[in-house]
Design a protein around this motif. Structure first.
Motif, PDB file in Angstrom:
ATOM      1  N   GLU A   1       0.955  -1.161   0.007  1.00  0.00           N
ATOM      2  CA  GLU A   1       0.092   0.045   0.045  1.00  0.00           C
ATOM      3  C   GLU A   1       0.873   1.302  -0.144  1.00  0.00           C
ATOM      4  OE1 GLU A   1      -3.667  -0.412   2.920  1.00  0.00           O
ATOM      5  OE2 GLU A   1      -1.726  -1.229   3.817  1.00  0.00           O
ATOM      6  N   VAL A   2       0.390   2.462  -0.489  1.00  0.00           N
ATOM      7  CA  VAL A   2       1.036   3.633  -0.126  1.00  0.00           C
ATOM      8  C   VAL A   2       0.868   4.059   1.030  1.00  0.00           C
ATOM      9  CG1 VAL A   2       1.194   6.101  -1.092  1.00  0.00           C
ATOM     10  CG2 VAL A   2       0.895   4.301  -2.532  1.00  0.00           C
ATOM     11  N   ALA A   3       1.930   4.138   1.887  1.00  0.00           N
ATOM     12  CA  ALA A   3       1.762   4.444   3.356  1.00  0.00           C
ATOM     13  C   ALA A   3       1.809   6.176   3.591  1.00  0.00           C
ATOM     14  CB  ALA A   3       2.754   3.763   4.157  1.00  0.00           C
ATOM     15  N   LEU A   4       2.480   6.584   2.660  1.00  0.00           N
ATOM     16  CA  LEU A   4       2.916   8.158   3.147  1.00  0.00           C
ATOM     17  C   LEU A   4       2.982   8.664   1.504  1.00  0.00           C
ATOM     18  CD1 LEU A   4       3.577  10.384   5.129  1.00  0.00           C
ATOM     19  CD2 LEU A   4       5.738   9.539   5.111  1.00  0.00           C
ATOM     20  N   GLU A   5       2.573   9.990   1.494  1.00  0.00           N
ATOM     21  CA  GLU A   5       2.884  10.695   0.235  1.00  0.00           C
ATOM     22  C   GLU A   5       3.589  12.009   0.906  1.00  0.00           C
ATOM     23  OE1 GLU A   5       0.092  11.835  -2.476  1.00  0.00           O
ATOM     24  OE2 GLU A   5       1.325  13.376  -3.323  1.00  0.00           O
ATOM     25  N   THR A   6       4.853  12.291   0.399  1.00  0.00           N
ATOM     26  CA  THR A   6       5.641  13.336   0.837  1.00  0.00           C
ATOM     27  C   THR A   6       6.540  13.835  -0.115  1.00  0.00           C
ATOM     28  OG1 THR A   6       7.323  13.715   2.501  1.00  0.00           O
ATOM     29  CG2 THR A   6       7.330  11.601   1.554  1.00  0.00           C
ATOM     30  N   THR A   7       7.564  14.703   0.100  1.00  0.00           N
ATOM     31  CA  THR A   7       8.480  15.256  -0.685  1.00  0.00           C
ATOM     32  C   THR A   7       9.789  14.973  -0.297  1.00  0.00           C
ATOM     33  OG1 THR A   7       8.574  17.404   0.516  1.00  0.00           O
ATOM     34  CG2 THR A   7       6.933  17.470  -1.081  1.00  0.00           C
ATOM     35  N   SER A   8      10.846  15.144  -1.174  1.00  0.00           N
ATOM     36  CA  SER A   8      12.179  14.669  -0.957  1.00  0.00           C
ATOM     37  C   SER A   8      12.621  15.450   0.210  1.00  0.00           C
ATOM     38  CB  SER A   8      12.987  15.162  -2.100  1.00  0.00           C
ATOM     39  OG  SER A   8      12.693  13.863  -3.035  1.00  0.00           O
ATOM     40  N   ALA A   9      12.345  16.753   0.244  1.00  0.00           N
ATOM     41  CA  ALA A   9      12.835  17.740   1.458  1.00  0.00           C
ATOM     42  C   ALA A   9      12.513  17.333   2.667  1.00  0.00           C
ATOM     43  CB  ALA A   9      12.599  19.188   1.025  1.00  0.00           C
ATOM     44  N   GLU A  10      11.024  17.014   2.482  1.00  0.00           N
ATOM     45  CA  GLU A  10      10.324  16.855   3.852  1.00  0.00           C
ATOM     46  C   GLU A  10      10.646  15.597   4.568  1.00  0.00           C
ATOM     47  OE1 GLU A  10       5.911  16.541   4.376  1.00  0.00           O
ATOM     48  OE2 GLU A  10       5.943  17.979   2.838  1.00  0.00           O
ATOM     49  N   LEU A  11      11.112  14.169   3.792  1.00  0.00           N
ATOM     50  CA  LEU A  11      11.471  13.121   4.168  1.00  0.00           C
ATOM     51  C   LEU A  11      12.818  13.023   4.611  1.00  0.00           C
ATOM     52  CD1 LEU A  11      10.823  10.144   4.460  1.00  0.00           C
ATOM     53  CD2 LEU A  11      11.916   9.630   2.165  1.00  0.00           C
ATOM     54  N   LEU A  12      13.632  14.021   3.843  1.00  0.00           N
ATOM     55  CA  LEU A  12      15.131  13.859   4.464  1.00  0.00           C
ATOM     56  C   LEU A  12      15.127  14.705   5.828  1.00  0.00           C
ATOM     57  CD1 LEU A  12      17.059  14.701   0.796  1.00  0.00           C
ATOM     58  CD2 LEU A  12      17.191  12.707   2.530  1.00  0.00           C
ATOM     59  N   ALA A  13      14.246  15.432   5.916  1.00  0.00           N
ATOM     60  CA  ALA A  13      14.287  16.202   7.498  1.00  0.00           C
ATOM     61  C   ALA A  13      13.564  15.563   8.304  1.00  0.00           C
ATOM     62  CB  ALA A  13      13.687  17.587   7.211  1.00  0.00           C
ATOM     63  N   ASP A  14      12.783  14.419   8.000  1.00  0.00           N
ATOM     64  CA  ASP A  14      11.891  13.424   8.936  1.00  0.00           C
ATOM     65  C   ASP A  14      12.799  12.270   9.352  1.00  0.00           C
ATOM     66  OD1 ASP A  14      10.143  12.423  10.492  1.00  0.00           O
ATOM     67  OD2 ASP A  14       8.524  12.611   9.035  1.00  0.00           O
ATOM     68  N   ASP A  15      13.744  12.260  10.179  1.00  0.00           N
ATOM     69  CA  ASP A  15      14.260  11.109  10.658  1.00  0.00           C
ATOM     70  C   ASP A  15      13.477  10.016  11.198  1.00  0.00           C
ATOM     71  OD1 ASP A  15      16.506  12.756   9.938  1.00  0.00           O
ATOM     72  OD2 ASP A  15      17.185  12.811  12.293  1.00  0.00           O
ATOM     73  N   ASP A  16      12.273  10.381  11.797  1.00  0.00           N
ATOM     74  CA  ASP A  16      11.403   9.358  12.430  1.00  0.00           C
ATOM     75  C   ASP A  16      10.748   8.787  11.267  1.00  0.00           C
ATOM     76  OD1 ASP A  16       9.823   8.078  14.226  1.00  0.00           O
ATOM     77  OD2 ASP A  16       8.344   9.249  13.558  1.00  0.00           O
ATOM     78  N   ALA A  17      10.375   9.323  10.216  1.00  0.00           N
ATOM     79  CA  ALA A  17       9.594   8.639   9.039  1.00  0.00           C
ATOM     80  C   ALA A  17      10.789   7.664   8.336  1.00  0.00           C
ATOM     81  CB  ALA A  17       9.091   9.545   7.964  1.00  0.00           C
ATOM     82  N   GLN A  18      11.999   8.019   8.175  1.00  0.00           N
ATOM     83  CA  GLN A  18      13.144   7.144   7.530  1.00  0.00           C
ATOM     84  C   GLN A  18      13.210   5.942   8.195  1.00  0.00           C
ATOM     85  OE1 GLN A  18      16.727   9.118   6.355  1.00  0.00           O
ATOM     86  NE2 GLN A  18      15.657  11.022   6.238  1.00  0.00           N
ATOM     87  N   ARG A  19      13.150   6.183   9.824  1.00  0.00           N
ATOM     88  CA  ARG A  19      13.302   4.880  10.559  1.00  0.00           C
ATOM     89  C   ARG A  19      12.350   4.081  10.056  1.00  0.00           C
ATOM     90  NH1 ARG A  19      14.428   7.710  14.973  1.00  0.00           N
ATOM     91  NH2 ARG A  19      16.552   8.205  14.520  1.00  0.00           N
ATOM     92  N   ARG A  20      10.991   4.689  10.514  1.00  0.00           N
ATOM     93  CA  ARG A  20       9.465   3.778  10.492  1.00  0.00           C
ATOM     94  C   ARG A  20       9.328   3.158   9.030  1.00  0.00           C
ATOM     95  NH1 ARG A  20       4.387   5.823  11.246  1.00  0.00           N
ATOM     96  NH2 ARG A  20       5.267   7.906  11.135  1.00  0.00           N
ATOM     97  N   PHE A  21       9.460   3.991   7.959  1.00  0.00           N
ATOM     98  CA  PHE A  21       9.109   3.166   6.745  1.00  0.00           C
ATOM     99  C   PHE A  21      10.333   2.453   6.104  1.00  0.00           C
ATOM    100  CE2 PHE A  21       5.923   6.778   7.201  1.00  0.00           C
ATOM    101  CZ  PHE A  21       4.715   5.829   7.582  1.00  0.00           C
ATOM    102  N   LEU A  22      11.330   3.103   6.083  1.00  0.00           N
ATOM    103  CA  LEU A  22      12.530   2.535   5.548  1.00  0.00           C
ATOM    104  C   LEU A  22      13.692   1.665   6.095  1.00  0.00           C
ATOM    105  CD1 LEU A  22      12.876   5.794   3.284  1.00  0.00           C
ATOM    106  CD2 LEU A  22      11.791   3.810   2.705  1.00  0.00           C
ATOM    107  N   GLY A  23      13.438   1.913   7.464  1.00  0.00           N
ATOM    108  CA  GLY A  23      14.615   1.057   8.178  1.00  0.00           C
ATOM    109  C   GLY A  23      15.927   1.622   7.963  1.00  0.00           C
ATOM    110  N   VAL A  24      15.852   2.946   7.657  1.00  0.00           N
ATOM    111  CA  VAL A  24      17.324   3.776   7.454  1.00  0.00           C
ATOM    112  C   VAL A  24      17.604   4.343   8.747  1.00  0.00           C
ATOM    113  CG1 VAL A  24      18.560   5.357   6.122  1.00  0.00           C
ATOM    114  CG2 VAL A  24      16.556   3.936   4.958  1.00  0.00           C
ATOM    115  N   GLU A  25      18.686   4.313   9.196  1.00  0.00           N
ATOM    116  CA  GLU A  25      19.378   5.163  10.077  1.00  0.00           C
ATOM    117  C   GLU A  25      19.712   6.359   9.545  1.00  0.00           C
ATOM    118  OE1 GLU A  25      19.373   5.490  13.558  1.00  0.00           O
ATOM    119  OE2 GLU A  25      18.347   3.775  13.428  1.00  0.00           O
TER     120      GLU A  25
END
Lengths: 242, 340
Positions: free
Chosen positions: A213-237
């Motif tokens: 499913e599409v869990a979140l629609e965002t922009t590159s700038a927003e995602l790069l600034a949002d550490d929590d979303a990166q961790r939650r959706f992508l498992g990226v530190e």
């Protein structure tokens, strides 16, 4: 409505009894979009379903330029203006570099600005290797060829499935640069990636896929600034995490 | 001690693997020596065996031509498209009988051959579209379906054309024998034309596969048909066309066979086996392999039936399979076969 918009609504896809896409809905194609997500979230399945390729069975509705394309044969979907750079590149080992470009229909290769010569201008390296069997090309060259042959169908929307996979970091940088050039020249991309750096460098609009499913629609700038979303959706530190 | 054991273990499997190829090469060389001895052992005079040798060699070459025409169709269908088509022999015989029928109705030979090709091509195409297309990749199903179809076709042909062997009259301009100019020998012109026909088919085939867009699409489609389709190419259409051409070549083979030999029930199965052996000898999907395979098969078949001692002459048919075994012992994927 622009004729390059891909309207995906309520699409389910199955491998046997495995339910891979779960009533997925989104709209892409208005401008370059990235779809990111971890392994096994259904990204490649989505690409194959969009292109009408096996093996997943799909239902729902996919409209391209207002017309239903789900269930149409692959070659028809391509002729309507969707092109595909597949995961793993899927180069034809029995053909030379040049034959990859010459085998495409003249009708497609002359309906827009992408001609064989234009592809060779974009990738002079391919022109040097035109007589070489495609199986002998390096991974980076094969990726150029996969992109070149897709461009040659003069698509309205170009779908790329994990183009950075299996390439050395410097080659990924060049690939990212090419993608940015293409976008600036007016090619609209649907970039499906695991590589966050490449996706955010190429696409402004991002969709994050989780469990089909599409869990979140965002922009590159927003995602790069949002550490929590990166961790939650992508498992990226996140790189800048303190 | 321990190190010695290791060494012997390393050598033994290597030796074992070399036994079969070495044996094959030795046997092949012995066969060739035998033929050369028979041919030239009694000198080169008019009374020697050379004139017979020339005729037998020509028989072998022209048979090879016929085999190549038939097998090139099968190498396209079975070798390249990977459709297990065991009805190729039935299409071959059908082509022969249709050619015969047209000629009996007064159609000139060349036109009759073309019409027979067209008709067998259409029958093959219908077969592919109705029964085989949706079983792509399912070898066993395709084998069973095409065996059934070939049995039905064989019985229908038996009912319509009878069991008596019949032959097609060659066209007038090829009817009288050609003077070879050596040892005052003459040879049927039609058979020589068959050899030329095979060369023309082989050349056209090669040009189409290597030089044209259709040939590129076919090779791409065989590599990855789904990806080819995603590039805007209707692969199924190209495959259908290839099946048509392959079947038409079987029909052409039938007309050639009916003119230079004869048409009879049972030839469908015989030529299916010949064509399969030639395709496997040469390596699946290799056109050059099919040509070389046909050449070897034709020569071995003719030399063995002429030169084996009289008491063993009935073994000549077996020797072509010995040839197959020898080639596969040295090259398990055939002469020019690639491992996939």
């Amino acid at each position: 409505m622009s004729d390059q918009v891909l309207e995906i609504s309520g699409v389910d896809a199955f491998y046997g009894s495995a339910h891979v896409l779960q009533s997925l809905s989104c709209s892409v194609g208005e401008r370059t979009t990235g779809i990111i997500g971890r392994n096994g979230m259904g990204k490649s399945t989505l690409c194959n379903v969009l292109m009408g390729l096996p093996p997943a069975k799909a239902r729902g509705s996919i409209r391209f330029g207002g017309e239903e394309i789900l269930g149409r044969p692959s070659y028809d979907i391509c002729r309507r203006g969707l092109a595909f750079v597949p995961q793993g590149r899927r180069i034809f080992s029995s053909l030379t570099t040049d034959e990859h470009l010459r085998m495409l229909s003249r009708k497609l290769a002359t309906r827009g600005k992408w001609t064989v010569d234009a592809v060779y201008d974009l990738y002079p390296r391919l022109a040097e290797r035109r007589k070489v069997g495609a199986a002998q090309l390096s991974g980076g060259e094969q990726q150029m060829l996969a992109i070149g042959r897709a461009l040659l169908t003069n698509p309205k929307l170009l779908i790329m499935d994990e183009p950075s996979e299996g390439l050395a970091p410097t080659i990924v940088e060049q690939l990212t640069e090419t993608c940015r050039t293409l976008v600036s020249e007016g090619v609209t991309l649907l970039l499906v990636e695991q590589n966050l750096g490449m996706a955010t460098a190429v696409a402004d609009r991002l969709l994050i896929m989780v469990h089909g499913e599409v869990a979140l629609e965002t922009t590159s700038a927003e995602l790069l600034a949002d550490d929590d979303a990166q961790r939650r959706f992508l498992g990226v530190e996140p790189a800048g995490a303190h | 001690m321990a190190s010695q054991q290791v060494t012997t273990r390393r050598i033994a499997p290597g030796l074992k693997a070399r036994i079969a190829p070495t044996l094959a090469v030795v046997l092949g060389a012995l066969g060739l020596l035998g033929v050369l001895w028979q041919a030239f052992g009694a000198g080169f005079g008019e009374k020697g065996n050379v004139p017979t040798f020339i005729l037998i060699t020509l028989n072998g070459l022209t048979l090879a031509g016929l085999l190549f025409i038939t097998a090139s169709g099968l190498t396209l269908i079975f070798g390249l498209l990977r459709v297990t088509n065991l009805a190729h022999g039935a299409l071959f015989l059908l082509g022969g009988y249709l050619g015969l029928t047209f000629i009996q109705k007064g159609v000139p030979w060349l036109l009759a051959a073309l019409l027979a090709m067209l008709a067998t091509g259409v029958v093959g195409l219908v077969m592919h579209q109705l029964f085989l297309r949706w079983n792509q990749g399912q070898d066993l199903r395709q084998a069973l379906i095409t065996i059934a179809l070939s049995l039905i076709l064989a019985d229908q042909m038996l009912a319509h054309f009878g069991a008596t062997p019949t032959a097609i009259v060659p066209p007038d301009f090829l009817a009288s024998p050609t003077n070879l100019g050596v040892y005052s020998l003459a040879y049927p012109t039609f058979r020589l034309a068959m050899l030329v026909g095979a060369l023309v088919v082989g050349l056209l085939f090669w040009l189409v596969i290597k030089r044209t867009r259709v040939g590129m699409v076919m090779r791409a489609g065989v590599d990855d048909s789904a990806m080819t389709s995603a590039l805007g190419i209707n692969v199924q259409l190209v495959f259908a066309g290839a099946f048509f051409v392959g079947s038409a070549l079987a029909g052409l083979g039938g007309v050639f066979a009916g003119t230079s030999y004869s048409l009879a029930p049972g030839q469908d199965q015989a030529f299916l086996v010949y064509a399969l052996v030639v395709v496997i000898l040469g390596g699946m999907g290799s056109l050059g392999g099919a040509a070389l395979g046909a050449l070897l098969y034709g020569l071995v078949d003719q030399y063995s039936s002429a030169y084996l001692p009289a008491a063993y002459a009935n073994l000549s048919a077996l020797l072509t399979f010995v040839l197959l075994a020898l080639v596969l012992a040295v090259r398990p994927t055939g002469l020019f076969g690639k491992t996939r």
